[in-house]
Design an enzyme around this catalytic site. Sequence first.
Site, PDB file in Angstrom:
ATOM      1  N   CYS A  20      -4.930   2.702  -3.926  1.00 24.71           N
ATOM      2  CA  CYS A  20      -3.628   2.851  -3.698  1.00 24.71           C
ATOM      3  C   CYS A  20      -2.642   1.769  -3.241  1.00 24.71           C
ATOM      4  O   CYS A  20      -1.695   1.281  -2.634  1.00 24.71           O
ATOM      5  CB  CYS A  20      -3.291   3.032  -1.832  1.00 24.71           C
ATOM      6  SG  CYS A  20      -5.363   5.029  -1.275  1.00 24.71           S
TER       7      CYS A  20
ATOM      8  N   ASP B  73       2.099  -4.355   8.143  1.00 19.83           N
ATOM      9  CA  ASP B  73       0.897  -4.081   7.678  1.00 19.83           C
ATOM     10  C   ASP B  73      -0.352  -4.936   7.389  1.00 19.83           C
ATOM     11  O   ASP B  73      -0.126  -5.729   6.921  1.00 19.83           O
ATOM     12  CB  ASP B  73       0.983  -3.614   6.503  1.00 19.83           C
ATOM     13  CG  ASP B  73      -1.097  -3.016   5.552  1.00 19.83           C
ATOM     14  OD1 ASP B  73      -1.382  -2.475   6.765  1.00 19.83           O
ATOM     15  OD2 ASP B  73      -0.880  -2.172   4.400  1.00 19.83           O
TER      16      ASP B  73
ATOM     17  N   LYS C 271     -11.714  -0.741  10.023  1.00 23.89           N
ATOM     18  CA  LYS C 271     -11.937  -1.435   8.315  1.00 23.89           C
ATOM     19  C   LYS C 271     -12.669  -2.865   9.994  1.00 23.89           C
ATOM     20  O   LYS C 271     -12.428  -3.798   9.320  1.00 23.89           O
ATOM     21  CB  LYS C 271     -10.062  -1.972   8.621  1.00 23.89           C
ATOM     22  CG  LYS C 271      -9.680  -1.121   6.661  1.00 23.89           C
ATOM     23  CD  LYS C 271      -9.027  -0.923   6.479  1.00 23.89           C
ATOM     24  CE  LYS C 271      -8.021  -0.210   5.224  1.00 23.89           C
ATOM     25  NZ  LYS C 271      -8.043  -0.320   4.459  1.00 23.89           N
TER      26      LYS C 271
ATOM     27  N   GLN D 202      -5.171  -5.310   6.281  1.00 25.48           N
ATOM     28  CA  GLN D 202      -6.253  -6.724   5.977  1.00 25.48           C
ATOM     29  C   GLN D 202      -6.475  -8.124   6.706  1.00 25.48           C
ATOM     30  O   GLN D 202      -6.907  -8.235   5.617  1.00 25.48           O
ATOM     31  CB  GLN D 202      -6.036  -6.737   4.944  1.00 25.48           C
ATOM     32  CG  GLN D 202      -6.083  -5.587   3.723  1.00 25.48           C
ATOM     33  CD  GLN D 202      -7.562  -4.340   3.443  1.00 25.48           C
ATOM     34  OE1 GLN D 202      -8.437  -5.494   3.887  1.00 25.48           O
ATOM     35  NE2 GLN D 202      -7.258  -3.851   3.254  1.00 25.48           N
TER      36      GLN D 202
ATOM     37  N   HIS E  25       0.669  -1.375   0.046  1.00 32.92           N
ATOM     38  CA  HIS E  25      -0.527   0.131  -0.323  1.00 32.92           C
ATOM     39  C   HIS E  25       0.795   1.237   0.261  1.00 32.92           C
ATOM     40  O   HIS E  25       2.251   1.127   0.706  1.00 32.92           O
ATOM     41  CB  HIS E  25      -0.974  -0.089   1.657  1.00 32.92           C
ATOM     42  CG  HIS E  25      -1.870   1.326   0.988  1.00 32.92           C
ATOM     43  ND1 HIS E  25      -1.812   1.973   1.393  1.00 32.92           N
ATOM     44  CD2 HIS E  25      -3.320   0.352   1.272  1.00 32.92           C
ATOM     45  CE1 HIS E  25      -2.533   2.739   1.626  1.00 32.92           C
ATOM     46  NE2 HIS E  25      -4.189   2.284   1.114  1.00 32.92           N
TER      47      HIS E  25
END
Length: 464
Positions: free
Chosen positions: A419, A250, A276, A253, A173
């Site tokens: 992104c 990261d 999220k 997700q 990202h």
Amino acid sequence: MEVLLPKLPSFNFSITARSSSCVRLRFRRASSLSVCASTVNEAVAEPSIGSPSLGHSTRPHFPILHQEVNGSKLVYLDNAATSQKPAVVLKALQNYYEAYNSNVHRGIHYLSAKATDEFESARRKVAAFVNASDSKEIVFTKNATEAINLVAYSWGLSNLKPGDEIILTVAEHHSAIVPWQLVAQKVGAVLKFVDLNQDEIPDIEKLKEMLSKKTKIVVVHHVSNVLASVLPIRDIAHWAHDVGAKVLVDACQSVPHMVVDVQSLNVDFLVASSHKMCGPTGIGFLYGKIDILSSMPPFLGGGEMISDVYLDHSTYAEPPSRFEAGTPAIGEAIGLGAAIDYLSGIGMQTIHDYEVELGTYLYERLLSVPNIHIYGPEPSEKVERAALCSFNVENLHPTDLATFLDQQHGVAIRSGHHCAQPLHRYIGVNASARASLYFYNTKEDVDNFIQALHDTVSFFNSFK
């Protein structure tokens, strides 16, 4: 002394409701939740005959899902961008502002003490959710992007030297790329990127080969927001630590969709975002090993992050306060805590198992669309995909698809580069469409989307 919290008012929508349903559910480690929701379509909002799916069981908890958009029942498939919020989270936010709104850590009166207790309780909930060894390892930030910037500017500027290497993948990202570009430019470090393999997954063997004594930090996603691929973080951390490098993950997700255990993964830093994972916008968090956080200088200066302030110098608080300058997002943190309670009540393994099945169903149904290309690995017993699909249909722009789906069918998907411009350039396209699922989605949502997509493709092809 007990404060009487006001009852959350009912939600009013400017739609025509066909029925009203009340559903009582009991989740593990959570009290019974009684939720009443106006519904547009009984077949979707109410459990089907027999054992209801997780999606059917939880939909009544999300008021926003029960409305019409452009004359059609809303089908929300943009969860990788942001998730919807259950009523318990909305109520937690309202309770804070109506019953004990006050600043934290600074007052001795009841409201401040109550706010501080709830704020720090939320931190402990986050720590338990990702299995941090201590709540001091959780730093609240305004989002995951700020959390990555915190590491880049605090740890990066203090530890990187000319010629040092930072390893990333082409699938990262922008928020995981740009901060390290800026820091590398300042200190003379070198960015190295791992390409994709033939299965459209970041080539982990190449990443392993790139590691050397020059490597100082590896910055990787856990789950790709475009490819839906899942990286073996524990292995990556082991390889990186063998050469003395740190690992930043990261997890935007992954934390909302699966069990994430930072101690088992043995990562040095991990970031995620509240919005999220059923929580409010405006807050995220950084997990960092306490010994590393304690060695890092402040990221921002101001109130809260100090120990003592003199006219010519200051001393700084211990983590996490050192990295939380100024008044924090108090209500948002409390809302995140409520979201974690909600998710934990369902069980993250339960959510993950359901989403694996639903994500596979989405992938297989998309294959029925003519001239479609779905990016990322094909699901199989050996290959795990997240519950999202980025795709393109030959000779059709993804933004045209997304616009028509919304305006003619009430289906919300994402279009653009998500992104991840470097990744799209690598796979040879400017943009893609993306449908992404969460546990409150159902197979009916997928079927409605596929039917609408067929109609959309047929409409545009009729002009050829």
